[in-house]
Design a protein around this motif. Sequence first.
Motif, PDB file in Angstrom:
ATOM      1  N   UNK A 111      -1.945  22.746 -21.190  1.00  0.00           N
ATOM      2  CA  UNK A 111      -1.065  21.791 -20.540  1.00  0.00           C
ATOM      3  C   UNK A 111      -1.849  20.947 -19.542  1.00  0.00           C
ATOM      4  N   UNK A 112      -1.325  19.780 -19.266  1.00  0.00           N
ATOM      5  CA  UNK A 112      -1.939  18.926 -18.272  1.00  0.00           C
ATOM      6  C   UNK A 112      -1.802  19.580 -16.901  1.00  0.00           C
ATOM      7  N   UNK A 113      -2.862  19.513 -16.101  1.00  0.00           N
ATOM      8  CA  UNK A 113      -2.806  20.110 -14.767  1.00  0.00           C
ATOM      9  C   UNK A 113      -3.304  19.112 -13.729  1.00  0.00           C
ATOM     10  N   UNK A 114      -2.804  19.274 -12.526  1.00  0.00           N
ATOM     11  CA  UNK A 114      -3.182  18.376 -11.439  1.00  0.00           C
ATOM     12  C   UNK A 114      -4.524  18.781 -10.859  1.00  0.00           C
ATOM     13  N   UNK A 115      -5.346  17.803 -10.609  1.00  0.00           N
ATOM     14  CA  UNK A 115      -6.656  18.027 -10.008  1.00  0.00           C
ATOM     15  C   UNK A 115      -6.620  17.695  -8.521  1.00  0.00           C
ATOM     16  N   UNK A 116      -6.097  16.516  -8.211  1.00  0.00           N
ATOM     17  CA  UNK A 116      -6.089  16.068  -6.829  1.00  0.00           C
ATOM     18  C   UNK A 116      -5.157  14.875  -6.696  1.00  0.00           C
ATOM     19  N   UNK A 117      -4.722  14.623  -5.477  1.00  0.00           N
ATOM     20  CA  UNK A 117      -3.957  13.409  -5.233  1.00  0.00           C
ATOM     21  C   UNK A 117      -4.299  12.886  -3.842  1.00  0.00           C
ATOM     22  N   UNK A 118      -4.059  11.603  -3.660  1.00  0.00           N
ATOM     23  CA  UNK A 118      -4.346  10.978  -2.388  1.00  0.00           C
ATOM     24  C   UNK A 118      -3.363   9.853  -2.118  1.00  0.00           C
TER      25      UNK A 118
ATOM     26  N   UNK B 229      -4.989  16.088  -1.356  1.00  0.00           N
ATOM     27  CA  UNK B 229      -4.590  17.436  -1.762  1.00  0.00           C
ATOM     28  C   UNK B 229      -5.406  17.771  -3.004  1.00  0.00           C
ATOM     29  N   UNK B 230      -5.773  19.043  -3.129  1.00  0.00           N
ATOM     30  CA  UNK B 230      -6.558  19.487  -4.281  1.00  0.00           C
ATOM     31  C   UNK B 230      -5.917  20.695  -4.941  1.00  0.00           C
ATOM     32  N   UNK B 231      -6.146  20.798  -6.236  1.00  0.00           N
ATOM     33  CA  UNK B 231      -5.746  21.985  -6.944  1.00  0.00           C
ATOM     34  C   UNK B 231      -6.598  23.168  -6.523  1.00  0.00           C
ATOM     35  N   UNK B 232      -6.053  24.365  -6.616  1.00  0.00           N
ATOM     36  CA  UNK B 232      -6.763  25.562  -6.144  1.00  0.00           C
ATOM     37  C   UNK B 232      -8.075  25.773  -6.891  1.00  0.00           C
ATOM     38  N   UNK B 233      -8.110  25.387  -8.153  1.00  0.00           N
ATOM     39  CA  UNK B 233      -9.318  25.647  -8.948  1.00  0.00           C
ATOM     40  C   UNK B 233     -10.490  24.755  -8.523  1.00  0.00           C
ATOM     41  N   UNK B 234     -10.229  23.736  -7.734  1.00  0.00           N
ATOM     42  CA  UNK B 234     -11.300  22.822  -7.334  1.00  0.00           C
ATOM     43  C   UNK B 234     -12.325  23.546  -6.466  1.00  0.00           C
TER      44      UNK B 234
ATOM     45  N   UNK C  45       5.509   5.074  -3.241  1.00  0.00           N
ATOM     46  CA  UNK C  45       5.865   5.985  -2.164  1.00  0.00           C
ATOM     47  C   UNK C  45       4.667   6.791  -1.689  1.00  0.00           C
ATOM     48  N   UNK C  46       4.549   6.942  -0.386  1.00  0.00           N
ATOM     49  CA  UNK C  46       3.435   7.696   0.213  1.00  0.00           C
ATOM     50  C   UNK C  46       3.803   9.174   0.229  1.00  0.00           C
ATOM     51  N   UNK C  47       3.766   9.758  -0.945  1.00  0.00           N
ATOM     52  CA  UNK C  47       4.190  11.148  -1.128  1.00  0.00           C
ATOM     53  C   UNK C  47       3.113  11.889  -1.881  1.00  0.00           C
ATOM     54  N   UNK C  48       2.653  13.004  -1.293  1.00  0.00           N
ATOM     55  CA  UNK C  48       1.729  13.862  -2.011  1.00  0.00           C
ATOM     56  C   UNK C  48       2.512  14.675  -3.013  1.00  0.00           C
ATOM     57  N   UNK C  49       2.149  14.574  -4.250  1.00  0.00           N
ATOM     58  CA  UNK C  49       2.764  15.427  -5.252  1.00  0.00           C
ATOM     59  C   UNK C  49       1.749  15.748  -6.327  1.00  0.00           C
ATOM     60  N   UNK C  50       1.736  16.990  -6.722  1.00  0.00           N
ATOM     61  CA  UNK C  50       0.838  17.437  -7.782  1.00  0.00           C
ATOM     62  C   UNK C  50       1.623  17.642  -9.085  1.00  0.00           C
ATOM     63  N   UNK C  51       2.809  17.106  -9.133  1.00  0.00           N
ATOM     64  CA  UNK C  51       3.626  17.205 -10.340  1.00  0.00           C
ATOM     65  C   UNK C  51       3.477  15.937 -11.166  1.00  0.00           C
TER      66      UNK C  51
ATOM     67  N   UNK D 204       0.828  -1.210   0.000  1.00  0.00           N
ATOM     68  CA  UNK D 204       0.000   0.000   0.000  1.00  0.00           C
ATOM     69  C   UNK D 204       0.862   1.259   0.000  1.00  0.00           C
ATOM     70  N   UNK D 205       2.080   1.119  -0.430  1.00  0.00           N
ATOM     71  CA  UNK D 205       3.039   2.215  -0.407  1.00  0.00           C
ATOM     72  C   UNK D 205       3.011   2.962  -1.741  1.00  0.00           C
ATOM     73  N   UNK D 206       1.898   3.667  -1.986  1.00  0.00           N
ATOM     74  CA  UNK D 206       1.789   4.390  -3.244  1.00  0.00           C
ATOM     75  C   UNK D 206       0.808   5.553  -3.107  1.00  0.00           C
ATOM     76  N   UNK D 207       0.833   6.410  -4.096  1.00  0.00           N
ATOM     77  CA  UNK D 207      -0.070   7.554  -4.155  1.00  0.00           C
ATOM     78  C   UNK D 207      -0.754   7.576  -5.521  1.00  0.00           C
ATOM     79  N   UNK D 208      -1.936   8.142  -5.532  1.00  0.00           N
ATOM     80  CA  UNK D 208      -2.732   8.258  -6.763  1.00  0.00           C
ATOM     81  C   UNK D 208      -3.053   9.717  -7.014  1.00  0.00           C
ATOM     82  N   UNK D 209      -2.918  10.119  -8.245  1.00  0.00           N
ATOM     83  CA  UNK D 209      -3.287  11.476  -8.623  1.00  0.00           C
ATOM     84  C   UNK D 209      -4.272  11.490  -9.768  1.00  0.00           C
ATOM     85  N   UNK D 210      -5.095  12.513  -9.793  1.00  0.00           N
ATOM     86  CA  UNK D 210      -5.962  12.787 -10.939  1.00  0.00           C
ATOM     87  C   UNK D 210      -5.440  14.048 -11.624  1.00  0.00           C
TER      88      UNK D 210
END
Length: 124
Positions: A44-51, A59-64, A101-107, A30-36
Motif C-alpha cells: 500500500x502507499x505510505x506517507x514519507x513526510x509532509x511539510x 512531519x516524518x514517517x517513523x521508518x525515516x 490548507x496549512x494542515x499536517x496530514x500523513x493521510x 501559500x495556504x497549502x501543504x505538501x506531502x511525499x
Amino acid sequence: EVQLQASGGGSVQPGGSLTLSCVTSGFTSDDYAIGWFRQAPGKEREAVSCTIPSSGSTVYGAFVEGRFTISCDNAKNTVYLQMNRLKPEDTAVYYCAARTGRIHTMSEYQYDYWGQGTQVTVSS
C-alpha cells in the motif's frame, strides 16, 4: 489548476543518497501543504513526510529514522526530499501530493493533487 511535477528518482546502492524534487504550480496563495508518499510493488502507499511550505514545519514517517529531510525553496515553488542512507526497502515509486490548507496530514486521502511518480531503486 494546481499541478505537481516530481523528479529526481534513480538507482543507487544501499547507503547512497538521492534528492527528489517536487515543483508546484497553480497555487494562488501559500495556504497549502505538501506531502511525499511512496508505494512499493505489492504494498500500500505510505506517507514519507509532509511539510507546510509557508512555515517550514515538517512531519516524518517513523521508518525515516532521521535519514530523510524535507525542505522547501519557496522562490522556486519546489519541495525537496533529501534521502540519505538508503536501504533496499526504500525501493518504491515516490509521489508528491498537495492539499489546500496549512494542515499536517500523513493521510493520502486528505491530499487533492498528485504528481506523477518517480522511481527510486536501491540495490547492490
